[in-house]
Design an enzyme around this catalytic site. Sequence first.
Site, PDB file in Angstrom:
ATOM      1  N   LYS A 128      65.643  87.361  25.809  1.00  0.00           N
ATOM      2  CA  LYS A 128      64.303  86.781  25.607  1.00  0.00           C
ATOM      3  C   LYS A 128      63.693  86.405  26.941  1.00  0.00           C
ATOM      4  CE  LYS A 128      63.551  87.652  22.595  1.00  0.00           C
ATOM      5  NZ  LYS A 128      63.886  88.346  21.403  1.00  0.00           N
ATOM      6  N   GLU A 179      71.190  86.779  23.322  1.00  0.00           N
ATOM      7  CA  GLU A 179      69.806  86.850  22.863  1.00  0.00           C
ATOM      8  C   GLU A 179      68.903  85.965  23.731  1.00  0.00           C
ATOM      9  OE1 GLU A 179      68.024  88.662  21.254  1.00  0.00           O
ATOM     10  OE2 GLU A 179      66.312  87.512  20.562  1.00  0.00           O
ATOM     11  N   CYS A 193      52.792 104.075  20.895  1.00  0.00           N
ATOM     12  CA  CYS A 193      51.439 104.529  20.563  1.00  0.00           C
ATOM     13  C   CYS A 193      50.976 104.037  19.193  1.00  0.00           C
ATOM     14  CB  CYS A 193      51.409 106.046  20.544  1.00  0.00           C
ATOM     15  SG  CYS A 193      52.036 106.791  22.029  1.00  0.00           S
ATOM     16  N   ARG A 253      51.773  96.682  19.906  1.00  0.00           N
ATOM     17  CA  ARG A 253      52.841  97.680  19.964  1.00  0.00           C
ATOM     18  C   ARG A 253      53.134  98.109  21.400  1.00  0.00           C
ATOM     19  NH1 ARG A 253      53.331 100.737  14.988  1.00  0.00           N
ATOM     20  NH2 ARG A 253      53.802 102.584  16.194  1.00  0.00           N
ATOM     21  N   LYS A 262      56.419  97.159  21.111  1.00  0.00           N
ATOM     22  CA  LYS A 262      56.993  96.453  19.967  1.00  0.00           C
ATOM     23  C   LYS A 262      57.909  97.362  19.162  1.00  0.00           C
ATOM     24  CE  LYS A 262      57.506  93.086  17.040  1.00  0.00           C
ATOM     25  NZ  LYS A 262      58.426  92.032  17.489  1.00  0.00           N
ATOM     26  N   TRP A 318      51.134 105.057  24.812  1.00  0.00           N
ATOM     27  CA  TRP A 318      52.220 104.525  25.647  1.00  0.00           C
ATOM     28  C   TRP A 318      52.858 105.754  26.272  1.00  0.00           C
ATOM     29  CZ3 TRP A 318      57.650 104.550  26.003  1.00  0.00           C
ATOM     30  CH2 TRP A 318      58.222 103.443  26.651  1.00  0.00           C
ATOM     31  N   HIS A 320      86.125  85.516  36.208  1.00  0.00           N
ATOM     32  CA  HIS A 320      86.586  86.879  36.512  1.00  0.00           C
ATOM     33  C   HIS A 320      85.512  87.671  37.265  1.00  0.00           C
ATOM     34  CE1 HIS A 320      90.166  86.141  34.187  1.00  0.00           C
ATOM     35  NE2 HIS A 320      89.393  85.672  33.206  1.00  0.00           N
ATOM     36  N   ASN A 365      51.211 110.400  17.627  1.00  0.00           N
ATOM     37  CA  ASN A 365      52.332 109.539  18.033  1.00  0.00           C
ATOM     38  C   ASN A 365      53.602 110.372  17.946  1.00  0.00           C
ATOM     39  OD1 ASN A 365      50.572 107.426  18.115  1.00  0.00           O
ATOM     40  ND2 ASN A 365      51.465 106.294  16.395  1.00  0.00           N
ATOM     41  N   GLY A 366      54.522 110.159  18.890  1.00  0.00           N
ATOM     42  CA  GLY A 366      55.792 110.890  18.829  1.00  0.00           C
ATOM     43  C   GLY A 366      55.893 111.860  19.992  1.00  0.00           C
ATOM     44  N   GLU A 413      62.775  89.589  29.124  1.00  0.00           N
ATOM     45  CA  GLU A 413      61.680  90.471  28.720  1.00  0.00           C
ATOM     46  C   GLU A 413      60.309  89.844  28.870  1.00  0.00           C
ATOM     47  OE1 GLU A 413      62.369  90.236  23.878  1.00  0.00           O
ATOM     48  OE2 GLU A 413      61.426  92.005  24.696  1.00  0.00           O
TER      49      GLU A 413
HETATM   50  O1  M6R Z   1      62.215  97.049  15.472  1.00  0.00           O
HETATM   51  P1  M6R Z   1      63.630  96.898  15.956  1.00  0.00           P
HETATM   52  O2  M6R Z   1      64.258  95.616  15.521  1.00  0.00           O
HETATM   53  O3  M6R Z   1      64.485  98.085  15.617  1.00  0.00           O
HETATM   54  O4  M6R Z   1      63.517  96.852  17.531  1.00  0.00           O
HETATM   55  C1  M6R Z   1      64.661  96.814  18.325  1.00  0.00           C
HETATM   56  C2  M6R Z   1      64.343  96.378  19.725  1.00  0.00           C
HETATM   57  O5  M6R Z   1      63.444  97.275  20.329  1.00  0.00           O
HETATM   58  C3  M6R Z   1      63.737  94.977  19.762  1.00  0.00           C
HETATM   59  O6  M6R Z   1      64.574  94.054  19.158  1.00  0.00           O
HETATM   60  C4  M6R Z   1      63.473  94.527  21.204  1.00  0.00           C
HETATM   61  O7  M6R Z   1      64.684  94.358  21.868  1.00  0.00           O
HETATM   62  C5  M6R Z   1      62.650  93.252  21.214  1.00  0.00           C
HETATM   63  N1  M6R Z   1      61.559  93.400  22.128  1.00  0.00           N
HETATM   64  C6  M6R Z   1      63.396  92.048  21.645  1.00  0.00           C
HETATM   65  O8  M6R Z   1      62.636  90.912  21.667  1.00  0.00           O
END
Ligand code: M6R
Length: 609
Positions: A486, A482, A2, A27, A604, A74, A505, A100-101, A489
């Site tokens: 990427k 990683e 949010c 976000r 985000k 959100w 395995h 928010n929260g 997502e």
């Molecule tokens: O703000 P942060 O680095 O703590 O966020 C952690 C994850 O939510 C963040 O890295 C997420 O996995 C990304 N969308 C990856 O691209």
Amino acid sequence: MCGIAGCIGTEAALPFLINGLKKLEYRGYDSAGIAVYDNGNIIVRRKVGKISELEKAIAGETINGTYGIAHTRWATHGAPSDRNSHPHRNDDGHFAVVHNGIIENYLDLKKELMEKGHVFSSETDTEVLPNLLADCYEGDLLQAVWKAEKRLRGSYAAVFMTEKEPGVLVAIRKDSPLIVGYGKNGNYLASDIPALIGYVDQYIVLKNDESAVLTKDSITVYQNGEKVEPEVLPLTMDIAAAEKGGYDHFMLKEIHEQPRALRDCLSGRITPNEPMVNLGELKLDREKMASINKIMMVACGTAYHACFVGKYIYEKILRIPVEVDIASEFRYRDPIVDEHTLTIVVSQSGETADTLAALAEAKKKGSHILAITNVWESSIAREADDVIYTRAGLEIAVASTKAYSTQLLSIYLLGFYMAEICGKMERNEIKQYLDELYRLPEKVQEILDRDPDAIKVLGETVAESENAFFIGRGLDYVVALEGALKLKEISYIHAEAYAAGELKHGTLALIVDQVPVICLCTQRDVEEKMISNMVEVKTRDAKVLTFVFEGDNHGEKVSDTVIKLPNTYDLLSPILTVIPLQLIAYYASVKRGADVDQPRNLAKSVTVE
Ligand code: M6R
């Protein structure tokens, strides 16, 4: 997650509120709304879907009021819908709030308020706030907010307004960020800096349990009912930081910003030909380091993958055991952490609720906490004993790119800093690595410039498949993790990363005709073993797409495509190898027509546990 925007000044509030929401879009959200005080009434408009839906809903209306609040939601409690969207009003409509929260005790509060006759119209936890406020109101908004706040459990950043007291916004903050700022035409607030760029010259990051009263002429901050003198910071960020600057997507812009971000991260911390890292601001001194017998690295998502690189590096150069944990698991498994543990938390946003909770858990157990974060004065930065800022600059795309590479660089800097202080490496050897770190931004630039089309073709090839695999050994394996995240997502392709030696395995069963297998083959001490693993997948007719260092011709016979990367020390390879993986994900996502910058279901900054 949010987002909140709000303003109170001398000009119509609506343009800022809409613009502010757009700047918070990154976000992640599923609905949006505004509340503006106009001619004695609070006008509320809310719409599920994109901000453009909200704009359509208010097009043609004249809303001239000079103060108001706005929100992107959100969904957590209650599905995305118009009536669950914020702002929420109390049952008679006189009080409005954005939040928010999560209000954890909302069911108890709701029951109590309903027994008193309040009527609810949404499924949200937030709706208890305006009703509770109405119940507490005795002619003074601030006093009523404080009285209501005493009843709340959970995390919140919330802003309140009422028709009964025009010209005032009251904001409160607990475990969810909120920033207030001074502008030319009044005062502003937002959950994140981008909404304020272009409007605000100076800002204050509210601390936990602080509240603020905004009028058009003043901002007053309180802690425990007393006025406090907050730290006022200049907002120097340029509007360009929050724009795409000619790129099709923020993600591509941010990938291309990496040479600059890496240089900023290094700036003042290393000097060519000097065998030392300058992180003198850290409280982690020689004596403290000498007492450390274990390093715990905790984070989520991409930042968690950065921690794995940390494990490989620190165990190699410091010879201290390193444990890596997912933040959401850490606090619930009674981890073995004490005053001899250095806990390193890594977070781009510095606001990830799980990471913040893990930090608190480690702190409770007496551990020294070092945060690696991108956001100045974020909650994680404030709670940690020490902070290394990554200096990546504003990252807007949900998929983290420049934040990751600068997290890696910060991890290296800390490693060499500790190695020097603790005498774990020869100074000459440290100097060689630092000199090479200094050259890495240039090498990243080389990857971006050299043959962008070749990587684009790889991305588009991967886009044709429903599955993809990333394999490597050692540091190549942790970067593969990683690369797979990427791709998942932003392109929604099912992707998995495996330590190449582990394939036989189980995973080898999944390797079928033409499935893309992206192979990182840069670790020279395990090169032959890695080639054998590539042969294993090639034999099963996989499409083998390989990255090696220049001068290495080993992978060619067993690969469909080989891309060469500028040479560097094996130990430093992750900062280079991740770049083409980010680009592959980007081009696969574009090819599939997915929403690159705001992938479905993701946010985000994940500020709820
Ligand atoms: O703000 P942060 O680095 O703590 O966020 C952690 C994850 O939510 C963040 O890295 C997420 O996995 C990304 N969308 C990856 O691209």
